[in-house]
Design a protein around this motif. Structure first.
Motif, short mmCIF file in Angstrom:
data_model
loop_
_atom_site.label_atom_id
_atom_site.label_comp_id
_atom_site.label_asym_id
_atom_site.label_seq_id
_atom_site.Cartn_x
_atom_site.Cartn_y
_atom_site.Cartn_z
N LYS A 37 11.56 170.36 66.74
CA LYS A 37 11.95 169.07 65.28
C LYS A 37 13.63 168.65 65.50
N ALA A 38 13.93 169.91 65.18
CA ALA A 38 15.63 170.05 65.78
C ALA A 38 16.14 169.31 67.06
N LYS A 39 15.14 169.25 67.72
CA LYS A 39 15.30 168.84 69.80
C LYS A 39 15.22 167.58 69.51
N THR A 40 14.17 166.94 68.44
CA THR A 40 14.17 165.29 68.77
C THR A 40 15.37 164.99 67.61
N GLU A 41 15.45 166.00 66.41
CA GLU A 41 16.70 164.93 65.57
C GLU A 41 18.27 165.10 65.86
N GLY A 42 18.13 166.23 67.22
CA GLY A 42 19.04 166.25 68.35
C GLY A 42 19.99 165.21 69.14
N PHE A 43 18.82 164.33 69.38
CA PHE A 43 18.53 163.50 70.44
C PHE A 43 18.52 161.82 70.39
N LEU A 44 19.63 161.24 70.70
CA LEU A 44 19.77 159.34 70.51
C LEU A 44 18.06 159.15 70.66
N GLY A 45 17.43 159.51 71.87
CA GLY A 45 16.13 158.63 71.61
C GLY A 45 16.20 157.94 73.02
N TYR A 46 16.88 157.87 73.69
CA TYR A 46 16.85 157.10 74.94
C TYR A 46 16.34 157.96 76.06
N PRO A 47 15.86 157.62 76.94
CA PRO A 47 14.48 156.27 77.28
C PRO A 47 13.42 156.61 76.79
N VAL A 48 13.03 156.60 75.75
CA VAL A 48 11.19 157.04 74.45
C VAL A 48 12.15 156.54 73.62
N SER A 49 11.17 156.45 72.42
CA SER A 49 11.23 155.87 70.49
C SER A 49 11.08 157.04 69.93
N LYS A 50 12.02 156.97 69.16
CA LYS A 50 12.00 158.36 68.32
C LYS A 50 11.08 157.69 66.94
N ASP A 51 10.89 156.52 65.99
CA ASP A 51 10.34 155.74 64.99
C ASP A 51 9.50 155.74 64.88
N PHE A 52 8.65 156.22 65.12
CA PHE A 52 6.91 155.70 65.12
C PHE A 52 6.11 156.66 64.43
N ASN A 53 5.07 156.78 63.73
CA ASN A 53 4.58 157.63 62.31
C ASN A 53 2.98 157.38 62.91
N TYR A 54 2.51 158.21 63.12
CA TYR A 54 0.68 158.33 64.00
C TYR A 54 0.06 158.90 62.83
N ASP A 55 0.67 159.01 61.41
CA ASP A 55 0.05 160.04 60.62
C ASP A 55 -1.94 159.64 60.14
N CYS A 56 -1.45 158.15 60.35
CA CYS A 56 -3.38 157.39 59.98
C CYS A 56 -3.72 157.60 60.98
N LEU A 61 -8.19 163.11 66.24
CA LEU A 61 -7.78 163.74 67.01
C LEU A 61 -9.32 164.59 66.92
N LYS A 62 -10.31 164.64 66.11
CA LYS A 62 -11.17 165.60 65.60
C LYS A 62 -12.30 164.97 66.78
N TYR A 63 -11.89 163.50 67.48
CA TYR A 63 -13.04 163.92 68.19
C TYR A 63 -13.21 163.60 69.94
N PRO A 64 -13.52 163.91 71.00
CA PRO A 64 -13.66 164.11 72.36
C PRO A 64 -13.34 162.73 73.12
#
Ligand SMILES: *Cc1c(COP(=O)(O)O)cnc(C)c1O
Length: 265
Positions: A37-56, A61-64
């Motif tokens: 959590k701390a490491k993710t908050e501390g970097f801008l995100g480049y070259p990946v993305s941080k503004d996602f939410n896959y809660d739904c 993750l319960k299935y093979p």
């Protein structure tokens, strides 16, 4: 469905009768979560993305789930998302201006694998071909070239990261009799420099090199390049034979993945 946020981490041992975690294990996992959590908050995100939410999607993750093999052929494995995988390929093929019924593809484990597959197709078509790629090409590519045992020549880059067309033309001229496999960067990792497929096509035409294959490494910019005006020449309409995109860069997948689309000729 009620997904209390991160509930399984509050006390992993108590949530599942089969998992007898020790408190030391729990503590280690909780510390690890805090660290991530701390490491993710501390970097801008480049070259990946941080503004996602896959809660739904957490339930899945319960299935093979496993999309075995080619998404366009039948499989005996039924716990899969191949229907959606084909939709992803169709969606991206349209954005990359592939001709209807003249493309194939699959969801890979990353941009590197898509590049490997593109080069593999090129090698199958032109076993004697030489791969040309710029100095600013992603470091995974030289490893892939080694794995595929393909002849290759590194071309100079311009200072901003785009391939040096004069050096490319000169080098191609020396090998006019050999099929040319161009590995083009559609957004170098450091500067987002894009190699121009129109210019490359003109060079190949000028040298009358008809045996050619062009792969676009759009790992970084494949998700945005179709929407930027003026549109960079990088896709099937511009002469690409295959295109690779990374799913955990611009798109922001929390699990490494990618997309490979190739012309079926
Ligand atoms: C990130 C990147 C790759 C590798 O993609 P992965 O999805 O991490 O395997 C290849 N080429 C370029 C230009 C990249 O930025």
């Amino acid at each position: 469905m009620n997904h209390a946020k991160h509930s399984i981490f509050q006390n992993p041992a108590s949530h599942h009768p089969d998992i007898q975690g020790t408190s030391a294990d729990d503590e280690r996992i909780l510390n690890f979560l805090a660290e991530i959590k701390a490491k993710t908050e501390g970097f801008l995100g480049y070259p990946v993305s941080k503004d996602f939410n896959y809660d739904c999607l957490l339930e899945f993750l319960k299935y093979p789930l496993n999309n075995l093999g080619d998404p366009f052929t039948a499989s005996t494995w039924k716990v899969d998302t191949r229907e959606f995988e084909r939709e992803v390929i169709d969606f991206m093929a349209l954005l990359f201006r592939a001709k209807v019924d003249n493309y194939w593809g699959y969801v890979t484990n990353g941009g590197s694998e898509g590049n490997l597959y593109g080069l593999y197709i090129a090698r199958e078509l032109y076993p004697r071909g030489i791969v040309y790629y710029s100095q600013d090409t992603h470091y995974s590519v030289s490893k892939n070239l080694h794995l595929l045992n393909m002849r290759n020549i590194m071309i100079r880059s311009q200072p901003h990261g785009e391939i040096d067309y004069d050096d490319l033309a000169e080098t191609l001229k020396i090998h006019r009799g050999t099929p040319a496999i161009i590995f083009a960067n559609i957004g170098t990792t450091m500067t987002e420099a894009k190699d121009d497929l129109k210019k490359i096509d003109a060079i190949l035409n000028d040298l009358a090199i008809s045996e050619r294959y062009i792969h676009s490494d759009a790992a970084l910019c494949g998700g945005i390049a179709p929407f930027i005006e003026p549109r960079a020449p990088f896709d099937f309409k511009d002469g690409a034979d295959s295109i690779s995109v990374s799913g955990h860069k611009f798109f922001g997948s929390p699990i490494p993945c990618g997309i490979l689309i190739a012309k079926t000729m």
